[in-house]
Design an enzyme around this catalytic site. Structure first.
Site, mmCIF file in Angstrom:
data_model
loop_
_atom_site.group_PDB
_atom_site.id
_atom_site.type_symbol
_atom_site.label_atom_id
_atom_site.label_comp_id
_atom_site.label_asym_id
_atom_site.label_seq_id
_atom_site.Cartn_x
_atom_site.Cartn_y
_atom_site.Cartn_z
ATOM 1 N N ASN A 1 0.543 -1.289 0.202
ATOM 2 C CA ASN A 1 -0.016 0.129 -0.171
ATOM 3 C C ASN A 1 0.932 1.211 -0.403
ATOM 4 O O ASN A 1 2.235 1.549 0.070
ATOM 5 C CB ASN A 1 -1.258 0.044 0.995
ATOM 6 N N HIS A 2 -0.003 2.589 0.087
ATOM 7 C CA HIS A 2 1.008 3.751 0.075
ATOM 8 C C HIS A 2 1.559 4.396 1.565
ATOM 9 O O HIS A 2 2.192 5.591 1.557
ATOM 10 C CB HIS A 2 -0.034 4.436 -1.174
ATOM 11 N N MET A 3 1.080 3.283 2.262
ATOM 12 C CA MET A 3 1.415 3.969 3.349
ATOM 13 C C MET A 3 1.568 5.257 4.361
ATOM 14 O O MET A 3 1.663 5.350 5.095
ATOM 15 C CB MET A 3 3.434 3.957 3.863
ATOM 16 N N VAL A 4 0.113 5.575 3.255
ATOM 17 C CA VAL A 4 -0.658 6.341 3.887
ATOM 18 C C VAL A 4 -1.497 7.199 5.597
ATOM 19 O O VAL A 4 -2.333 5.387 5.852
ATOM 20 C CB VAL A 4 -1.699 7.214 3.617
ATOM 21 N N VAL B 1 -4.799 -21.737 1.525
ATOM 22 C CA VAL B 1 -5.777 -22.457 2.356
ATOM 23 C C VAL B 1 -6.592 -22.373 1.731
ATOM 24 O O VAL B 1 -7.581 -21.258 0.785
ATOM 25 C CB VAL B 1 -6.156 -21.434 3.119
ATOM 26 N N TRP C 1 -8.929 1.109 -3.999
ATOM 27 C CA TRP C 1 -8.093 -0.208 -3.204
ATOM 28 C C TRP C 1 -8.786 -0.403 -1.337
ATOM 29 O O TRP C 1 -7.698 -0.267 -0.607
ATOM 30 C CB TRP C 1 -7.081 -0.129 -3.400
ATOM 31 N N HIS C 2 -9.679 0.545 -1.149
ATOM 32 C CA HIS C 2 -10.054 0.852 -0.290
ATOM 33 C C HIS C 2 -11.581 -0.661 0.745
ATOM 34 O O HIS C 2 -12.135 -0.189 1.554
ATOM 35 C CB HIS C 2 -10.227 2.273 0.679
HETATM 36 C C1 LIG Z 1 -3.165 -0.408 -3.744
HETATM 37 C C2 LIG Z 1 -3.241 -0.327 -2.124
HETATM 38 C C3 LIG Z 1 -2.713 1.020 -1.504
HETATM 39 C C4 LIG Z 1 -3.439 1.092 -0.714
HETATM 40 N N1 LIG Z 1 -2.837 1.919 0.274
HETATM 41 C C5 LIG Z 1 -3.477 2.420 1.463
HETATM 42 C C6 LIG Z 1 -2.884 3.465 2.056
HETATM 43 O O1 LIG Z 1 -1.555 4.705 2.056
HETATM 44 N N2 LIG Z 1 -3.256 3.781 3.722
HETATM 45 C C7 LIG Z 1 -3.766 3.244 3.617
HETATM 46 O O2 LIG Z 1 -4.295 2.688 5.248
HETATM 47 N N3 LIG Z 1 -4.691 1.983 3.347
HETATM 48 C C8 LIG Z 1 -4.093 2.036 2.230
HETATM 49 N N4 LIG Z 1 -5.068 0.150 1.332
HETATM 50 C C9 LIG Z 1 -5.911 -0.248 2.437
HETATM 51 C C10 LIG Z 1 -5.018 -1.029 3.009
HETATM 52 O O3 LIG Z 1 -3.744 -1.525 2.685
HETATM 53 C C11 LIG Z 1 -5.382 -1.706 3.179
HETATM 54 O O4 LIG Z 1 -7.547 -1.991 3.746
HETATM 55 C C12 LIG Z 1 -4.877 -3.542 4.511
HETATM 56 O O5 LIG Z 1 -4.202 -3.498 4.053
HETATM 57 C C13 LIG Z 1 -6.718 -4.648 4.382
HETATM 58 O O6 LIG Z 1 -5.970 -5.429 5.241
HETATM 59 P P1 LIG Z 1 -6.163 -6.660 5.082
HETATM 60 O O7 LIG Z 1 -5.639 -7.603 6.742
HETATM 61 O O8 LIG Z 1 -7.523 -7.190 5.246
HETATM 62 O O9 LIG Z 1 -6.155 -7.786 4.167
HETATM 63 P P2 LIG Z 1 -4.446 -8.445 3.592
HETATM 64 O O10 LIG Z 1 -3.772 -7.028 3.908
HETATM 65 O O11 LIG Z 1 -4.645 -8.075 1.856
HETATM 66 O O12 LIG Z 1 -3.650 -9.466 3.840
HETATM 67 C C14 LIG Z 1 -4.597 -10.839 3.550
HETATM 68 C C15 LIG Z 1 -4.171 -11.292 3.376
HETATM 69 O O13 LIG Z 1 -4.480 -12.736 2.929
HETATM 70 C C16 LIG Z 1 -3.202 -13.835 2.741
HETATM 71 N N5 LIG Z 1 -4.027 -14.863 1.780
HETATM 72 C C17 LIG Z 1 -5.354 -14.378 1.293
HETATM 73 N N6 LIG Z 1 -6.260 -15.894 0.777
HETATM 74 C C18 LIG Z 1 -5.110 -16.449 1.271
HETATM 75 C C19 LIG Z 1 -5.353 -18.014 1.017
HETATM 76 N N7 LIG Z 1 -6.546 -18.399 0.733
HETATM 77 N N8 LIG Z 1 -4.469 -18.659 2.052
HETATM 78 C C20 LIG Z 1 -3.572 -18.657 2.642
HETATM 79 N N9 LIG Z 1 -3.465 -17.087 2.582
HETATM 80 C C21 LIG Z 1 -4.370 -16.231 1.929
HETATM 81 C C22 LIG Z 1 -3.473 -12.690 1.375
HETATM 82 O O14 LIG Z 1 -2.298 -13.283 0.501
HETATM 83 C C23 LIG Z 1 -2.724 -11.254 2.374
HETATM 84 O O15 LIG Z 1 -1.868 -11.747 2.650
HETATM 85 C C24 LIG Z 1 -4.169 0.377 -0.046
HETATM 86 C C25 LIG Z 1 -4.595 -0.876 -0.582
HETATM 87 C C26 LIG Z 1 -4.146 -0.829 -1.704
HETATM 88 C C27 LIG Z 1 -4.269 -1.994 -2.537
#
Ligand SMILES: Cc1cc2nc3c(=O)[nH]c(=O)nc-3n(C[C@H](O)[C@H](O)[C@H](O)COP(=O)(O)OP(=O)(O)OC[C@H]3O[C@@H](n4cnc5c(N)ncnc54)[C@H](O)[C@@H]3O)c2cc1C
Length: 668
Positions: free
Chosen positions: A137-140, A270, A536-537
């Site tokens: 992500n963009h680290m904001v 998984v 992306w949120h």
């Molecule tokens: C391009 C981008 C830029 C962003 N910029 C920002 C920002 O600047 N600031 C901010 O606050 N938020 C930002 N976000 C949003 C933020 O990063 C996400 O909301 C947050 O990371 C989501 O966390 P999560 O734990 O829900 O999912 P994720 O961090 O996506 O974690 C899910 C994990 O599960 C794993 N996984 C999935 N399915 C399986 C499976 N079947 N078996 C095993 N492992 C699996 C994946 O590989 C992944 O590692 C951004 C998102 C993106 C995509």
């Protein structure tokens, strides 16, 4: 030799940005690195107290916190592997999208929106590596606003009220942004000594300074802290960066976790949760083409993210019965899994301006790579992002409904590849690329923070390796689209501020086939519908209140929780990473409490933040001008509109607060 996504002597991920520096950097990039957690060696059929699926933002934090309890055994499974070098160096964040560490999800074409995007679909990047989306992500650093959590509390209980979630935001945070640290009034809401560093840049980019000036001319207050509750205006974000490198729940928490009680399997996909007699007892996973079963004595916890968590639930029989039956899946629990998908809707507005309008010298300085390698400073170490938050009306002047995120693109930049990665179609990217050969481009992302529209995630098939179907649902509620004419006009009005006017800035209306021959407001609406894309949120597909309860337990199933972005019942007004870490922190404490793990000396629950409680948030003076009118009538914009006055905040010192947070855990 390949050390990351960029081959060591290749042309470099940053393309033409600073080519000579990148050549040098590419040759030496192996000097930047990180030791990642090792793969465990595990027996098929092994048992653990907790199995966590997904080592992303939530899973990494949760696994680290649960492994603080010495007699908890934790297995963490991640489909991806170690992050590449580009995931460490802040300036290379854009190169991770559409790469091998991105799941590369896309939405399903609907023929109503996104016609100006490639194949009529929205790109949905998601990290597939340790750290998940937190590694690309963009680290904001953003948190949303108190009213977001008042909403959550009304749906899922007081665990999620603003006062409580604030304690957890502060628990994880190590704030070092000097603009904030040196201001006691701001520091009331920030933590020091937490695991994840939240830093600022001492010297913001030239273009950011110019945008802040422009927004000030347009009547926005410049705010020193974009997370300050109920204070909205324009300002620079802090970022999760430590010593010039990405900080994340992976790097700050998982990398430092107790390795004796925590077992990690990378590159392990998984495929199913094993549910017997209404209880989740384990998971099925594939690694190196072999199928493994692992068993959980206490809980299976899904942290696979907004798209993969609902997919796993549905593959395991938890979902809408009609959908599951249509695929021949036995229904274990009939829950609206996958519904309620929503995201901030984003439409880009474009300006062109003379060359030299907002290029900073540093981006062209070929010493940047050397600086970075020497002491992690300079352009490569930074992520400058800013936004202007706007309320809908004066009735809620402290709650933003919209945000404008401006960016400046230097002439001859490798804009085309970024444009295609974002998902705009070839014609549009070519048109913008050609303009960029002559001018600097200014893009202003106009973002709707609280959409009413909802989409859904469904299974494509019963094959666990098939991507889920993502029906983004953007603008399915027409009123979401109705805001965009005013919002885009506000973005365009940057061209009419002093500095940008002096640089001959002018609005560019890209050619969108479907929108020719329309009046201006109709054109904006049509263009917005055609160009809208995910910010992306995405959240909400296993929401509190409908799929999980306020303790994040899946309704009707024992031993199964969801801890990730999918539990958000409603999206918060801001970027979602820090809120996901907060969810994981709260989940860890809920689980510890559930299994009677006492936390001696931990006064998180009694922690005071000044004299704040949910009902005694700072008083806000109400400006009496309706911003909606102002956006409509640009001539009014110069008045000082978004002034908010915070009173009634009792200060406590950082030392007071730190002594209140003692994380020692004792096993009862
Ligand atoms: C391009 C981008 C830029 C962003 N910029 C920002 C920002 O600047 N600031 C901010 O606050 N938020 C930002 N976000 C949003 C933020 O990063 C996400 O909301 C947050 O990371 C989501 O966390 P999560 O734990 O829900 O999912 P994720 O961090 O996506 O974690 C899910 C994990 O599960 C794993 N996984 C999935 N399915 C399986 C499976 N079947 N078996 C095993 N492992 C699996 C994946 O590989 C992944 O590692 C951004 C998102 C993106 C995509």
């Amino acid at each position: 030799m390949v050390c990351g996504l960029t081959s060591c002597l290749g042309s470099g991920a940053a393309g033409g940005l600073f080519s000579s520096a990148v050549q040098f950097f590419a040759a030496t990039q192996c000097l930047v690195g990180e030791t990642w957690p090792k793969d465990s060696v595990l027996q098929n059929g092994s048992r653990y107290d907790f199995i966590i699926v997904g080592a992303g933002t939530a899973g990494s934090a949760l696994a680290a916190r649960l492994s603080e309890v010495a007699n908890f055994s934790v297995l963490l499974l991640e489909a991806g592997g170690d992050p590449p070098i580009e995931a460490i160096i802040p300036a290379f964040r854009e190169t991770l999208k559409a790469s091998s560490v991105d799941w590369n999800f896309t939405s399903v074409e609907n023929n109503i929106t996104s016609q100006a995007l490639k194949r009529g679909i929205e790109q949905q990047p998601r990290g597939k590596m340790l750290g998940g989306s937190g590694s690309l992500n963009h680290m904001v650093y953003a948190r949303g606003f108190p009213s977001d959590y008042h909403e959550w509390a009304s749906i899922a209980g007081e665990t999620w009220n603003w006062t409580n979630v604030l304690k957890y935001f502060m628990k994880t945070e190590h704030m070092t942004d000097t603009n904030i640290v040196n201001n006691p009034e701001l520091m009331v809401y920030h933590g020091r000594g937490g695991a994840i560093e939240v830093s600022g840049t001492n010297e913001v980019m030239f273009s950011i300074k110019k945008f802040l000036q422009a927004f000030e001319e347009l009547g926005f207050k410049t705010v020193p802290d974009m997370t300050y509750p109920n204070s909205i205006g324009a300002g620079c974000f802090s970022h999760t960066i430590r010593n010039g490198e990405r900080d994340s729940s992976l790097r700050a928490l998982l990398n430092n976790a107790n390795s004796t009680s925590l077992h990690i399997l990378k590159d392990t996909f998984v495929t199913k949760i094993i549910i017997e007699n209404g209880t989740a007892i384990g998971i099925e996973a594939v690694k190196d083409d072999k199928t493994f079963l692992f068993y959980a004595d206490r809980e299976v916890i899904l942290s696979a993210g907004t798209f993969n968590t609902p997919k796993l639930l549905m593959l395991s029989g938890v979902g809408r019965s009609e959908h599951l039956r249509s695929l021949g899946i036995d229904v274990v629990a009939d829950l609206p899994v996958g519904s309620n998908l929503h995201d901030h809707a984003m439409v880009l507005a474009f300006l062109v301006a003379d060359n030299g309008t907002c290029v900073s010298d540093e981006a062209e300085n070929s010493m940047e790579a050397i600086k970075y390698l020497y002491d992690r400073t300079g352009f490569l170490a930074k992520a400058d992002n800013m936004a202007a938050y706007l309320p809908l009306s004066s009735s809620e002047p402290t709650v933003p409904e919209f945000a404008l995120y401006p960016t400046c693109i230097p002439q001859f930049s490798p804009f085309r590849s970024g444009c295609l990665t974002l998902g705009l179609n070839e014609d549009l990217c070519t048109e913008l690329h050609n303009l960029n050969q002559e001018y600097e481009l200014v893009t202003i992302a106009a973002v709707l923070l609280k959409p009413k529209s909802r989409g859904k995630v469904e299974l494509n098939s019963i094959n666990p390796f098939d991507d889920p179907l993502i029906y983004a649902g953007t603008f399915s509620e027409e009123q979401d689209l109705d805001h965009f004419p005013r919002l885009i006009k506000m973005a365009w009005s940057i061209a009419d501020t002093n500095y940008f006017r002096s640089k001959n800035a002018r609005v560019i209306k890209p050619w969108v086939e479907a929108c020719s021959n329309l009046t201006e407001s109709a054109w904006i609406k049509c263009m917005s519908r055609a160009m809208v894309t995910s910010a992306w949120h995405s959240v909400g597909t296993a929401a509190m209140g409908t799929v999980v309860d306020g303790d994040l337990k899946v309704l009707g199933i024992n031993g199964l929780r969801v801890v990730d972005a999918s539990v958000m019942p409603k999206i918060i007004r801001g970027n979602t990473n820090a809120p996901v870490v907060m969810i994981a922190e709260i989940a860890a404490d809920l689980i510890k409490e559930h299994y009677s793990v006492s936390r001696t000396g931990t006064n998180l629950n009694n922690m005071t933040i000044g004299n704040l409680t949910a009902s005694s948030m700072p008083n806000i003076s109400q400006p009496n001008i309706n911003l909606a009118d102002v956006i409509e009538n640009n001539d009014m914009i110069n008045s000082s509109l978004i002034e908010v006055e915070i009173t009634n905040v009792e200060l406590i010192t950082t030392t007071d607060r730190l002594s209140d947070i003692d994380d020692t855990v004792n096993v009862a």
